[in-house]
Design a protein around this motif. Structure first.
Motif, PDB file in Angstrom:
ATOM      1  N   LEU A 226       0.872  -1.132  -0.080  1.00 51.12           N
ATOM      2  CA  LEU A 226      -0.072   0.159   0.018  1.00 51.12           C
ATOM      3  C   LEU A 226       0.762   1.125   0.052  1.00 51.12           C
ATOM      4  O   LEU A 226       0.404   2.203  -0.553  1.00 51.12           O
ATOM      5  CB  LEU A 226      -0.996  -0.110   1.153  1.00 51.12           C
ATOM      6  N   ASP A 227       2.257   1.008   0.684  1.00 50.00           N
ATOM      7  CA  ASP A 227       2.932   2.303   0.548  1.00 50.00           C
ATOM      8  C   ASP A 227       3.063   2.582  -1.089  1.00 50.00           C
ATOM      9  O   ASP A 227       2.956   3.880  -1.349  1.00 50.00           O
ATOM     10  CB  ASP A 227       4.358   2.203   1.173  1.00 50.00           C
TER      11      ASP A 227
ATOM     12  N   LEU B 221      -7.358   0.851   7.180  1.00 51.16           N
ATOM     13  CA  LEU B 221      -6.153   0.075   6.531  1.00 51.16           C
ATOM     14  C   LEU B 221      -5.912  -1.274   7.522  1.00 51.16           C
ATOM     15  O   LEU B 221      -4.937  -1.728   7.630  1.00 51.16           O
ATOM     16  CB  LEU B 221      -5.022   0.829   6.177  1.00 51.16           C
ATOM     17  N   CYS B 222      -7.112  -1.752   8.244  1.00 50.62           N
ATOM     18  CA  CYS B 222      -6.810  -2.634   9.487  1.00 50.62           C
ATOM     19  C   CYS B 222      -6.332  -4.053   9.003  1.00 50.62           C
ATOM     20  O   CYS B 222      -6.941  -4.487   7.791  1.00 50.62           O
ATOM     21  CB  CYS B 222      -8.298  -2.868   9.918  1.00 50.62           C
TER      22      CYS B 222
ATOM     23  N   THR C 238       2.914   0.992   5.985  1.00 53.36           N
ATOM     24  CA  THR C 238       3.841   1.532   7.189  1.00 53.36           C
ATOM     25  C   THR C 238       3.604   2.881   7.544  1.00 53.36           C
ATOM     26  O   THR C 238       2.592   3.646   6.914  1.00 53.36           O
ATOM     27  CB  THR C 238       5.421   1.362   6.559  1.00 53.36           C
ATOM     28  N   GLN C 239       4.403   3.628   8.433  1.00 58.76           N
ATOM     29  CA  GLN C 239       4.220   5.168   8.507  1.00 58.76           C
ATOM     30  C   GLN C 239       4.128   5.911   7.351  1.00 58.76           C
ATOM     31  O   GLN C 239       3.357   6.797   7.425  1.00 58.76           O
ATOM     32  CB  GLN C 239       5.018   5.388   9.678  1.00 58.76           C
TER      33      GLN C 239
ATOM     34  N   LYS D 137       0.802  -4.571  11.208  1.00 56.83           N
ATOM     35  CA  LYS D 137       2.116  -5.067  11.770  1.00 56.83           C
ATOM     36  C   LYS D 137       3.194  -4.017  11.563  1.00 56.83           C
ATOM     37  O   LYS D 137       4.147  -4.078  12.546  1.00 56.83           O
ATOM     38  CB  LYS D 137       2.459  -6.461  11.302  1.00 56.83           C
ATOM     39  N   GLU D 138       3.316  -3.347  10.612  1.00 55.36           N
ATOM     40  CA  GLU D 138       4.481  -2.399  10.184  1.00 55.36           C
ATOM     41  C   GLU D 138       4.219  -1.067  10.794  1.00 55.36           C
ATOM     42  O   GLU D 138       5.423  -0.305  10.701  1.00 55.36           O
ATOM     43  CB  GLU D 138       4.622  -2.476   8.718  1.00 55.36           C
ATOM     44  N   VAL D 139       3.291  -0.634  11.517  1.00 61.21           N
ATOM     45  CA  VAL D 139       3.144   0.501  12.355  1.00 61.21           C
ATOM     46  C   VAL D 139       3.294   0.200  13.668  1.00 61.21           C
ATOM     47  O   VAL D 139       2.561  -0.689  14.283  1.00 61.21           O
ATOM     48  CB  VAL D 139       1.422   0.647  12.200  1.00 61.21           C
ATOM     49  N   THR D 140       4.358   0.815  14.186  1.00 58.59           N
ATOM     50  CA  THR D 140       4.678   0.765  15.776  1.00 58.59           C
ATOM     51  C   THR D 140       3.955   1.908  16.472  1.00 58.59           C
ATOM     52  O   THR D 140       3.126   2.770  16.055  1.00 58.59           O
ATOM     53  CB  THR D 140       6.145   1.035  15.952  1.00 58.59           C
TER      54      THR D 140
END
Length: 562
Positions: free
Chosen positions: A483-484, A507-508, A513-514, A536-539
């Motif tokens: 999606l990035d 975007l659940c 990513t951020q 998972k890629e968003v902290t």
């Protein structure tokens, strides 16, 4: 780019001010002088000079903010009200309030008593008998029973919409009292178009309930909506003409065969008159002979909305209900049967869903959907398997006028050759969906994480997003496409910039990513909500940074993360 909060209208501000000061200002004199007097007809004050629609809006505001009591409701129940909804304050509505409405609000055309279950049936019946102008009545989740339904049938000849959903005391015999007066031996409420019966559980045998619904279908020539799980059984009863063996539907009411004969004869007269006029205007296609052949068949139902229609019943129901605009079809576990959507020329909203484990494929239905795709405005496809990459783009190409698309697909793992072919370049041309407001795609299954599928899905999303300038709601759940990169390509497109109307993005559980999320945040659209749950890629740190960006830019934006 900073975005302002929604501007409240001057009328809204004034009503909110009145609501905030209801107790301290507007109720002060009433509390000291008239608190116990519920029966006088007129109250001199500001609210009898306020337009009825504004009084109703004030009741709603006070009810939703829990500032409405019996005294203030007494002040607001004005004789000039034409529409009244007590849904927002159902907890305080009792016999005394109903008596007040009966005495003061005699000109109502619309009344909503949803969840006013403290009012006994006798009070409801007395109220309804004094409101002959009603065209819309909601009694959902009340003590409505046979006494109330009889009053509706006798006293509400103009009624167009009736809601008795979740009324535990409604039975098949009492329901027929709405459409047939046993004392006068005549049909009533002939203008009724909508009869809502959600969660009304049949009392007695299922066959008797189906007969009752069949009676209603035949008795109401203008009926457009009758949602109930037994509707399919009633339609099949009518299609197969089984009512000729059913005898009397319910004691005290005429047999179904007699009702069907009356309906067919009535339609025959109407068609005969129309054909005669056409014949006089030199229209060779119409003749009395044709009219006689049509009138001898089954009556045409005007139902426009069908829910939970079994796949096996599509052909039969389609021949009875040619005017359907909305339908939800429950799919079985067998291959595509011999049914089509061609009989529904007015279809604008379609739902296809597998209630159990997905056994059917999207590809099975492409031919059926192509027939009506150009007229569809809302399409929902739930719990189907998606087997071929090009199927979903082909489907949306068939439906250029969609306003809402919602889908849930399972993708199976594909057996790819040992040497994976080179991934094709993403398409440059948008997939034109100029009216699309809502796009929702939920993907699961082992095949959703394969590189080839992920890449092609990304290209498909680029085409959809670039071709949907009116998109306001975007939901991509479990989408493992990059999606990035998707957002980079979409937001990097030449003017006019896409996605400028986005208000809600989810975007659940997707592959973002951020960086991709920040592209959405700073896109310049009027974004209000962004859901990054289970990404998972968003902290946690990424989430805080996105929130800080929104705060610094004064964005009215809520960002969810877990």
């Amino acid at each position: 780019m900073s975005r302002r909060k929604e501007v409240v209208t001057l009328t809204g501000l004034c009503l909110q001010n009145i609501a905030d000061n209801m107790q301290s200002v507007w109720m002060k004199d009433y509390m000291t002088k008239n608190m116990e007097e519920y029966n006088f007809l007129f109250i001199e004050g500001p609210f009898n000079q306020l337009a009825g629609s504004l009084v109703q809006e004030l009741i709603r505001i006070l009810g939703e903010s829990h500032k409405l009591n019996k005294g203030s409701l007494h002040l607001l129940l004005q004789p000039h009200l034409l529409e009244l909804s007590l849904r927002s304050c159902a907890g305080i509505v009792n016999v005394a309030i109903m008596q007040l409405v009966t005495v003061r609000c005699k000109h109502l055309t619309s009344l909503d008593l949803h969840s006013c279950n403290r009012v006994p049936a006798a009070s409801l019946a007395t109220l309804i008998e004094g409101l002959p102008r009603l065209t819309k009545l909601c009694l959902a989740d009340t003590q409505c029973d046979s006494l109330v339904l009889e009053a509706i049938g006798r006293r509400c000849p103009r009624l167009c919409e009736l809601d008795v959903s979740r009324c535990k005391k409604v039975s098949s015999s009492s329901l027929l009292s709405v459409v047939y007066d046993t004392q006068g031996a005549a049909f009533c409420c002939q203008a009724l178009r909508v009869l809502l019966l959600q969660d009304v559980k049949p009392k007695g045998s299922p066959e008797q309930w189906a007969q009752a619904l069949c009676f209603i279908l035949l008795a109401l020539p203008s009926l457009e909506e009758l949602p109930n799980p037994s509707l399919s059984a009633a339609l099949n009863l009518l299609y197969n003409k089984s009512f000729t063996k059913a005898g009397t539907c319910i004691d005290g009411f005429p047999p179904l065969a007699e009702v069907a004969q009356s309906r067919t004869a009535s339609e025959g007269k109407i068609k005969g008159a129309a054909n005669m006029r056409n014949h006089q205007l030199n229209s060779p296609a119409s003749s009395p002979k044709v009219t006689q052949q049509r009138s001898s068949g089954m009556p045409t139902l005007r139902l426009k909305k069908l829910e939970d229609l079994e796949e096996d019943d599509v052909s039969a129901v389609g021949s009875l209900c040619p005017l359907v605009e909305e339908v939800a079809i429950s799919l079985g576990d067998q291959p595509l049967a011999s049914w089509s959507l061609v009989q529904w020329a007015h279809l604008t909203k379609l739902t296809l869903h597998c209630p159990q484990k997905p056994e059917r494929t999207l590809e099975e239905f492409l031919a059926a959907l192509q027939v009506t795709g150009n007229s569809l405005q809302v399409l929902s496809i739930q719990n189907l398997m998606w087997c071929q990459d090009h199927s979903l783009p082909a489907l949306l190409t068939m439906c250029p006028n969609l306003r809402s698309f919602q889908s849930h697909f399972t993708v199976l793992r594909q057996n790819l050759p040992p040497n994976e072919p080179e991934l094709p370049a993403w398409p440059r041309d948008p997939l034109p969906l100029p009216r699309l407001h809502t796009f929702s795609l939920l993907i699961e299954g082992e095949g959703s994480s394969q590189n080839t599928f992920r890449h092609k899905l990304g290209g498909f999303l680029v085409s959809v997003l670039k071709g949907s300038p009116q998109l306001e709601s975007l939901s991509l759940c479990g989408v493992q496409a990059p999606l990035d990169s998707v957002f980079e390509v979409v937001y990097g497109s030449s003017p006019p910039r896409p996605l400028q109307r986005l208000r809600a993005v989810s975007l659940c559980g997707s592959n973002v990513t951020q960086w991709g999320a920040s592209l959405v945040v700073r896109s310049g659209s009027d974004l209000r909500t962004l859901d990054l749950s289970h990404c998972k890629e968003v902290t946690c740190r990424d989430h805080h940074q996105l929130q800080e960006r929104a705060r610094k830019e004064r964005l009215n934006l809520t960002i969810s993360w877990l």
